[in-house]
Motif scaffolding. Structure first.
Motif, PDB file in Angstrom:
ATOM      1  N   ARG A  18       0.890  -1.266   0.187  1.00  0.00           N
ATOM      2  CA  ARG A  18       0.069  -0.091   0.152  1.00  0.00           C
ATOM      3  C   ARG A  18       0.882   1.295   0.061  1.00  0.00           C
ATOM      4  O   ARG A  18       1.529   1.343  -0.851  1.00  0.00           O
ATOM      5  CB  ARG A  18      -0.911   0.171   1.090  1.00  0.00           C
ATOM      6  N   ASP A  19       0.857   2.097   0.946  1.00  0.00           N
ATOM      7  CA  ASP A  19       1.689   3.538   1.228  1.00  0.00           C
ATOM      8  C   ASP A  19       2.594   3.100   1.755  1.00  0.00           C
ATOM      9  O   ASP A  19       3.479   4.162   2.350  1.00  0.00           O
ATOM     10  CB  ASP A  19       0.830   4.594   1.092  1.00  0.00           C
ATOM     11  N   SER A  20       3.361   2.163   2.520  1.00  0.00           N
ATOM     12  CA  SER A  20       4.305   1.920   3.295  1.00  0.00           C
ATOM     13  C   SER A  20       5.298   0.912   3.141  1.00  0.00           C
ATOM     14  O   SER A  20       5.113   0.124   2.082  1.00  0.00           O
ATOM     15  CB  SER A  20       3.645   1.578   4.790  1.00  0.00           C
ATOM     16  N   VAL A  21       6.472   1.309   3.396  1.00  0.00           N
ATOM     17  CA  VAL A  21       7.719   0.474   3.074  1.00  0.00           C
ATOM     18  C   VAL A  21       8.017  -0.291   4.465  1.00  0.00           C
ATOM     19  O   VAL A  21       8.259   0.334   5.298  1.00  0.00           O
ATOM     20  CB  VAL A  21       8.942   1.298   2.600  1.00  0.00           C
ATOM     21  N   TRP A  22       8.113  -1.596   4.060  1.00  0.00           N
ATOM     22  CA  TRP A  22       8.384  -2.543   5.198  1.00  0.00           C
ATOM     23  C   TRP A  22       9.726  -3.318   5.120  1.00  0.00           C
ATOM     24  O   TRP A  22      10.109  -3.476   3.885  1.00  0.00           O
ATOM     25  CB  TRP A  22       7.403  -3.592   5.244  1.00  0.00           C
ATOM     26  N   VAL A  23      10.453  -3.436   6.062  1.00  0.00           N
ATOM     27  CA  VAL A  23      11.490  -4.547   6.116  1.00  0.00           C
ATOM     28  C   VAL A  23      10.872  -5.887   6.169  1.00  0.00           C
ATOM     29  O   VAL A  23       9.964  -5.996   7.054  1.00  0.00           O
ATOM     30  CB  VAL A  23      12.325  -4.191   7.119  1.00  0.00           C
ATOM     31  N   ASP A  24      11.180  -6.819   5.319  1.00  0.00           N
ATOM     32  CA  ASP A  24      10.559  -8.138   5.363  1.00  0.00           C
ATOM     33  C   ASP A  24      11.505  -9.316   5.293  1.00  0.00           C
ATOM     34  O   ASP A  24      12.326  -9.220   4.390  1.00  0.00           O
ATOM     35  CB  ASP A  24       9.642  -8.199   4.070  1.00  0.00           C
ATOM     36  N   ALA A  25      11.718 -10.210   6.370  1.00  0.00           N
ATOM     37  CA  ALA A  25      12.656 -11.146   6.484  1.00  0.00           C
ATOM     38  C   ALA A  25      11.918 -12.339   7.012  1.00  0.00           C
ATOM     39  O   ALA A  25      10.904 -12.298   7.946  1.00  0.00           O
ATOM     40  CB  ALA A  25      13.705 -10.765   7.074  1.00  0.00           C
ATOM     41  N   THR A  26      12.587 -13.473   6.976  1.00  0.00           N
ATOM     42  CA  THR A  26      11.875 -14.915   7.633  1.00  0.00           C
ATOM     43  C   THR A  26      13.346 -15.542   7.979  1.00  0.00           C
ATOM     44  O   THR A  26      14.286 -15.837   7.368  1.00  0.00           O
ATOM     45  CB  THR A  26      11.070 -15.717   6.707  1.00  0.00           C
ATOM     46  N   LEU A  27      12.946 -15.781   9.576  1.00  0.00           N
ATOM     47  CA  LEU A  27      14.300 -16.393   9.904  1.00  0.00           C
ATOM     48  C   LEU A  27      13.756 -17.777  10.770  1.00  0.00           C
ATOM     49  O   LEU A  27      12.428 -17.750  11.149  1.00  0.00           O
ATOM     50  CB  LEU A  27      14.953 -15.813  11.340  1.00  0.00           C
ATOM     51  N   PHE A  28      14.574 -18.738  10.803  1.00  0.00           N
ATOM     52  CA  PHE A  28      14.052 -20.080  11.641  1.00  0.00           C
ATOM     53  C   PHE A  28      14.824 -20.184  12.968  1.00  0.00           C
ATOM     54  O   PHE A  28      15.954 -19.708  13.026  1.00  0.00           O
ATOM     55  CB  PHE A  28      14.474 -20.996  10.685  1.00  0.00           C
ATOM     56  N   ASN A  29      14.019 -20.465  13.978  1.00  0.00           N
ATOM     57  CA  ASN A  29      14.344 -20.767  15.502  1.00  0.00           C
ATOM     58  C   ASN A  29      15.066 -19.444  15.953  1.00  0.00           C
ATOM     59  O   ASN A  29      15.630 -19.537  17.018  1.00  0.00           O
ATOM     60  CB  ASN A  29      15.704 -21.788  15.419  1.00  0.00           C
ATOM     61  N   SER A  30      14.459 -18.328  15.597  1.00  0.00           N
ATOM     62  CA  SER A  30      14.644 -16.764  16.255  1.00  0.00           C
ATOM     63  C   SER A  30      14.008 -16.515  17.312  1.00  0.00           C
ATOM     64  O   SER A  30      14.397 -16.084  18.167  1.00  0.00           O
ATOM     65  CB  SER A  30      14.668 -15.937  15.077  1.00  0.00           C
ATOM     66  N   GLU A  31      12.609 -16.994  17.514  1.00  0.00           N
ATOM     67  CA  GLU A  31      11.896 -16.741  18.602  1.00  0.00           C
ATOM     68  C   GLU A  31      11.727 -17.891  19.285  1.00  0.00           C
ATOM     69  O   GLU A  31      11.468 -17.959  20.427  1.00  0.00           O
ATOM     70  CB  GLU A  31      10.697 -15.869  17.975  1.00  0.00           C
ATOM     71  N   ILE A  32      10.849 -18.680  18.509  1.00  0.00           N
ATOM     72  CA  ILE A  32      10.298 -20.043  19.002  1.00  0.00           C
ATOM     73  C   ILE A  32      11.151 -21.202  18.383  1.00  0.00           C
ATOM     74  O   ILE A  32      11.432 -21.246  17.404  1.00  0.00           O
ATOM     75  CB  ILE A  32       8.931 -20.269  18.970  1.00  0.00           C
ATOM     76  N   SER A  33      11.693 -22.301  19.089  1.00  0.00           N
ATOM     77  CA  SER A  33      12.323 -23.471  18.639  1.00  0.00           C
ATOM     78  C   SER A  33      11.423 -24.272  17.571  1.00  0.00           C
ATOM     79  O   SER A  33      10.162 -24.257  17.948  1.00  0.00           O
ATOM     80  CB  SER A  33      12.469 -24.284  20.000  1.00  0.00           C
ATOM     81  N   ASN A  34      11.897 -24.463  16.423  1.00  0.00           N
ATOM     82  CA  ASN A  34      11.368 -25.351  15.511  1.00  0.00           C
ATOM     83  C   ASN A  34      10.269 -24.276  14.790  1.00  0.00           C
ATOM     84  O   ASN A  34       9.364 -25.135  14.072  1.00  0.00           O
ATOM     85  CB  ASN A  34      10.724 -26.379  15.933  1.00  0.00           C
TER      86      ASN A  34
END
Length: 167
Positions: free
Chosen positions: A101-117
Motif C-alpha cells: 500500500r503506501d508503506s515501506v516494510w522490512v520483510d525477512a523470515t528466520l528459523f528458530n529466532s523466537e520459538i524453537s522449530n
C-alpha cells in the motif's frame, strides 16, 4: 459471454482470497485468514488460527511504539542479520524492503529466532513517528499449510494514518 464469465470468476477469486474478517487497531488493519481471531494481550495483539490457543501451529503478533533513535529500516535489517549469529538461528528469506500500500516494510523470515522449530516472518515499518512490528510464526511441520495465510495477511497490511508525539 466467455469474457464475462472469466471476469466474474476473477472477481470471486479476489473476494475469497482474503478472510471475511478485518482486524483493525489504532495503527494497523488487515484481513485475517479464514477462521483466525485476535485479542489484545498487554501491549501486543495476538492472532491465532482456528482450534484454540493450545499447541498453536501458527501465530500473528503485532506491536507498536513511539519510534526512537534506534528505529529505522536500516537498523531493523542490521538487527535481523545479527540474529543469525545466535547458534541454531538461520535466515530463510533475507531482509528486503517491500512496499505494501503506501508503506515501506522490512520483510525477512528466520528459523528458530523466537520459538524453537518455528519460522518467524518479520515485517517492520515506521510511519508518523510510530514503529510497527508484525510477526507471523509457524511451526516447521505446518509451514506449507500456513504459508498461504501468511502471504494473504501480509499482502493487505494497511498502516493507518497515525502520528507519534510532537517534538
Amino acid at each position: 459471454m466467455l469474457y464475462m464469465m472469466v471476469c466474474a470468476a476473477c472477481m470471486m477469486a479476489t473476494m475469497t482470497s482474503y478472510g471475511s474478517e478485518r482486524f483493525e487497531n489504532s495503527y494497523i488493519a488487515f484481513y485475517l485468514p479464514d477462521g483466525w481471531s485476535c485479542k489484545q494481550e498487554g501491549t501486543e495483539f495476538v492472532c491465532s488460527p482456528p482450534g484454540g490457543r493450545r499447541n498453536r501451529p501458527a501465530i500473528i503478533i503485532m506491536t507498536a511504539k513511539f519510534a526512537g533513535p534506534d528505529d529505522s529500516l536500516s537498523k531493523y535489517v542490521e538487527h535481523l542479520n545479527a540474529k543469525t549469529k545466535t547458534p541454531g538461528v538461520s535466515m530463510t528469506h533475507a531482509p528486503r524492503q517491500r512496499k505494501i500500500r503506501d508503506s515501506v516494510w522490512v520483510d525477512a523470515t528466520l528459523f528458530n529466532s523466537e520459538i524453537s522449530n518455528y519460522y518467524t516472518r518479520y515485517m517492520a515499518t515506521i510511519k508518523g513517528g510510530i514503529a510497527i512490528l508484525y510477526t507471523f510464526a509457524v511451526h516447521k511441520s505446518k509451514y506449507d499449510e500456513f504459508i498461504g495465510s501468511s502471504e494473504l495477511a501480509v499482502d493487505n497490511l494497511e498502516v493507518k494514518n497515525i502520528s507519534g508525539p510532537k517534538k
